[in-house]
Design a protein around this motif. Structure first.
Motif, PDB file in Angstrom:
ATOM      1  N   ASN A 142       0.774  -1.166   0.082  1.00  0.00           N
ATOM      2  CA  ASN A 142      -0.284   0.060   0.028  1.00  0.00           C
ATOM      3  C   ASN A 142       0.855   1.269   0.216  1.00  0.00           C
ATOM      4  O   ASN A 142       0.391   2.254  -0.215  1.00  0.00           O
ATOM      5  N   HIS A 143       2.052   1.201   0.271  1.00  0.00           N
ATOM      6  CA  HIS A 143       3.063   2.581   0.459  1.00  0.00           C
ATOM      7  C   HIS A 143       4.248   2.111  -0.323  1.00  0.00           C
ATOM      8  O   HIS A 143       5.335   2.412   0.431  1.00  0.00           O
ATOM      9  N   PRO A 144       4.470   1.701  -1.500  1.00  0.00           N
ATOM     10  CA  PRO A 144       5.717   1.365  -1.949  1.00  0.00           C
ATOM     11  C   PRO A 144       6.601   2.777  -2.232  1.00  0.00           C
ATOM     12  O   PRO A 144       7.755   2.595  -2.263  1.00  0.00           O
ATOM     13  N   TYR A 145       6.085   3.808  -2.206  1.00  0.00           N
ATOM     14  CA  TYR A 145       6.672   5.097  -2.177  1.00  0.00           C
ATOM     15  C   TYR A 145       7.639   5.371  -1.047  1.00  0.00           C
ATOM     16  O   TYR A 145       8.507   6.184  -1.181  1.00  0.00           O
ATOM     17  N   MET A 146       7.425   4.732  -0.068  1.00  0.00           N
ATOM     18  CA  MET A 146       8.227   4.491   1.116  1.00  0.00           C
ATOM     19  C   MET A 146       9.471   3.973   1.039  1.00  0.00           C
ATOM     20  O   MET A 146      10.593   3.707   2.074  1.00  0.00           O
ATOM     21  N   LEU A 147       9.924   3.292  -0.112  1.00  0.00           N
ATOM     22  CA  LEU A 147      10.976   2.498  -0.153  1.00  0.00           C
ATOM     23  C   LEU A 147      12.268   3.338  -0.158  1.00  0.00           C
ATOM     24  O   LEU A 147      12.128   4.383  -0.652  1.00  0.00           O
ATOM     25  N   LYS A 148      13.293   2.924   0.443  1.00  0.00           N
ATOM     26  CA  LYS A 148      14.503   3.679   0.600  1.00  0.00           C
ATOM     27  C   LYS A 148      15.290   3.586  -0.608  1.00  0.00           C
ATOM     28  O   LYS A 148      16.085   4.524  -0.842  1.00  0.00           O
ATOM     29  N   ALA A 149      15.079   2.776  -1.561  1.00  0.00           N
ATOM     30  CA  ALA A 149      15.987   2.707  -2.639  1.00  0.00           C
ATOM     31  C   ALA A 149      15.256   1.754  -3.728  1.00  0.00           C
ATOM     32  O   ALA A 149      14.494   0.567  -3.298  1.00  0.00           O
ATOM     33  N   PRO A 150      15.401   1.872  -5.128  1.00  0.00           N
ATOM     34  CA  PRO A 150      14.893   1.001  -6.172  1.00  0.00           C
ATOM     35  C   PRO A 150      15.523  -0.451  -5.831  1.00  0.00           C
ATOM     36  O   PRO A 150      16.747  -0.695  -5.201  1.00  0.00           O
ATOM     37  N   ILE A 151      14.786  -1.455  -6.521  1.00  0.00           N
ATOM     38  CA  ILE A 151      15.245  -2.833  -6.539  1.00  0.00           C
ATOM     39  C   ILE A 151      15.608  -3.232  -7.858  1.00  0.00           C
ATOM     40  O   ILE A 151      14.683  -2.872  -8.650  1.00  0.00           O
ATOM     41  N   ALA A 152      16.638  -4.056  -8.025  1.00  0.00           N
ATOM     42  CA  ALA A 152      16.910  -4.634  -9.433  1.00  0.00           C
ATOM     43  C   ALA A 152      17.050  -6.080  -9.152  1.00  0.00           C
ATOM     44  O   ALA A 152      17.650  -6.644  -8.264  1.00  0.00           O
ATOM     45  N   VAL A 153      16.687  -6.710 -10.104  1.00  0.00           N
ATOM     46  CA  VAL A 153      16.708  -8.375 -10.225  1.00  0.00           C
ATOM     47  C   VAL A 153      17.021  -8.604 -11.563  1.00  0.00           C
ATOM     48  O   VAL A 153      16.578  -8.526 -12.597  1.00  0.00           O
ATOM     49  N   LYS A 154      18.111  -9.713 -11.570  1.00  0.00           N
ATOM     50  CA  LYS A 154      18.518 -10.150 -12.948  1.00  0.00           C
ATOM     51  C   LYS A 154      19.139 -11.660 -12.691  1.00  0.00           C
ATOM     52  O   LYS A 154      19.720 -11.810 -11.648  1.00  0.00           O
ATOM     53  N   ASN A 155      18.735 -12.687 -13.245  1.00  0.00           N
ATOM     54  CA  ASN A 155      19.163 -13.901 -13.281  1.00  0.00           C
ATOM     55  C   ASN A 155      19.020 -14.494 -11.657  1.00  0.00           C
ATOM     56  O   ASN A 155      19.894 -15.018 -11.061  1.00  0.00           O
ATOM     57  N   ASN A 156      17.521 -14.081 -11.277  1.00  0.00           N
ATOM     58  CA  ASN A 156      17.562 -14.758  -9.799  1.00  0.00           C
ATOM     59  C   ASN A 156      18.395 -14.099  -8.617  1.00  0.00           C
ATOM     60  O   ASN A 156      18.547 -14.692  -7.524  1.00  0.00           O
ATOM     61  N   HIS A 157      18.913 -12.843  -8.993  1.00  0.00           N
ATOM     62  CA  HIS A 157      19.756 -12.275  -7.801  1.00  0.00           C
ATOM     63  C   HIS A 157      19.209 -10.793  -7.951  1.00  0.00           C
ATOM     64  O   HIS A 157      19.058 -10.285  -8.854  1.00  0.00           O
ATOM     65  N   ALA A 158      19.233 -10.290  -6.598  1.00  0.00           N
ATOM     66  CA  ALA A 158      18.551  -9.090  -6.511  1.00  0.00           C
ATOM     67  C   ALA A 158      19.368  -8.272  -5.651  1.00  0.00           C
ATOM     68  O   ALA A 158      20.085  -8.706  -4.930  1.00  0.00           O
ATOM     69  N   VAL A 159      19.344  -6.815  -5.896  1.00  0.00           N
ATOM     70  CA  VAL A 159      20.147  -5.701  -5.105  1.00  0.00           C
ATOM     71  C   VAL A 159      19.162  -4.558  -4.787  1.00  0.00           C
ATOM     72  O   VAL A 159      18.402  -4.252  -5.769  1.00  0.00           O
ATOM     73  N   LEU A 160      19.392  -4.282  -3.387  1.00  0.00           N
ATOM     74  CA  LEU A 160      18.646  -3.079  -3.220  1.00  0.00           C
ATOM     75  C   LEU A 160      19.569  -1.966  -3.600  1.00  0.00           C
ATOM     76  O   LEU A 160      20.672  -1.771  -2.866  1.00  0.00           O
ATOM     77  N   CYS A 161      19.300  -0.946  -4.560  1.00  0.00           N
ATOM     78  CA  CYS A 161      20.332   0.067  -5.126  1.00  0.00           C
ATOM     79  C   CYS A 161      20.249   1.136  -4.029  1.00  0.00           C
ATOM     80  O   CYS A 161      19.730   2.279  -4.557  1.00  0.00           O
ATOM     81  N   LYS A 162      20.894   1.202  -3.158  1.00  0.00           N
ATOM     82  CA  LYS A 162      21.052   2.395  -2.227  1.00  0.00           C
ATOM     83  C   LYS A 162      21.925   3.409  -2.995  1.00  0.00           C
ATOM     84  O   LYS A 162      21.514   4.644  -2.636  1.00  0.00           O
ATOM     85  N   SER A 163      22.595   2.951  -3.863  1.00  0.00           N
ATOM     86  CA  SER A 163      23.385   3.937  -4.884  1.00  0.00           C
ATOM     87  C   SER A 163      23.141   3.639  -6.006  1.00  0.00           C
ATOM     88  O   SER A 163      23.146   2.325  -6.402  1.00  0.00           O
ATOM     89  N   PRO A 164      23.290   4.475  -7.089  1.00  0.00           N
ATOM     90  CA  PRO A 164      23.147   3.998  -8.489  1.00  0.00           C
ATOM     91  C   PRO A 164      24.170   2.863  -8.985  1.00  0.00           C
ATOM     92  O   PRO A 164      23.868   1.986  -9.624  1.00  0.00           O
ATOM     93  N   ASN A 165      25.414   3.000  -8.397  1.00  0.00           N
ATOM     94  CA  ASN A 165      26.308   1.958  -8.611  1.00  0.00           C
ATOM     95  C   ASN A 165      26.183   0.462  -8.299  1.00  0.00           C
ATOM     96  O   ASN A 165      26.814  -0.340  -8.465  1.00  0.00           O
ATOM     97  N   ASP A 166      25.059   0.293  -7.052  1.00  0.00           N
ATOM     98  CA  ASP A 166      24.918  -0.952  -6.678  1.00  0.00           C
ATOM     99  C   ASP A 166      24.423  -2.022  -7.712  1.00  0.00           C
ATOM    100  O   ASP A 166      24.509  -3.248  -7.534  1.00  0.00           O
ATOM    101  N   ILE A 167      23.767  -1.251  -8.787  1.00  0.00           N
ATOM    102  CA  ILE A 167      23.060  -2.206  -9.746  1.00  0.00           C
ATOM    103  C   ILE A 167      24.164  -3.025 -10.596  1.00  0.00           C
ATOM    104  O   ILE A 167      23.731  -4.046 -11.043  1.00  0.00           O
TER     105      ILE A 167
END
Length: 119
Positions: A90-115
């Protein structure tokens, strides 16, 4: 469902910190980016659980505790796991950072370089 081997899934709220830069980095990694903009789409509880399992995090770990609405409505309350999932739904806008997923691996991208951890 068959996906391209270089396919990247990018989950973001446009107003979250670093979303624009991280999104640009996603397209630098691959042309095959599936975007999930939380202003336009909602994830199910199953989808959130899958993301949390891939990240190895709890739902409350994804939330920006400095967000004014978090402070007003969530801080100081005791929630169970299902409640936290519903908060994400109900409140996804409160996420602290975007999430990226590739090949069943995920990362919370607190900085753009985390991707770049996804290769």
């Amino acid at each position: 469902m068959k996906t391209h081997p270089n396919e990247l899934f990018f989950y973001y709220a446009p107003e979250s910190n670093g979303s624009k830069q991280t999104r640009a980095m996603a397209y630098a990694i691959t042309r095959h980016v599936n975007e999930f903009n939380f202003q336009k789409e909602r994830l199910t509880s199953t989808a959130w659980r899958t993301l949390l399992n891939l990240l190895g995090l709890r739902a409350k770990d994804l939330l920006n505790r400095a967000h004014p609405e978090y402070q007003a409505k969530i801080a100081g309350h005791d929630f169970n796991d299902e409640d936290w999932i519903n908060i994400l739904i109900n409140h996804p806008y409160m996420l602290k950072a975007p999430i990226a997923v590739k090949n069943n691996h995920a990362v919370l991208c607190k900085s753009p370089n985390d991707i770049l951890k996804l290769g």
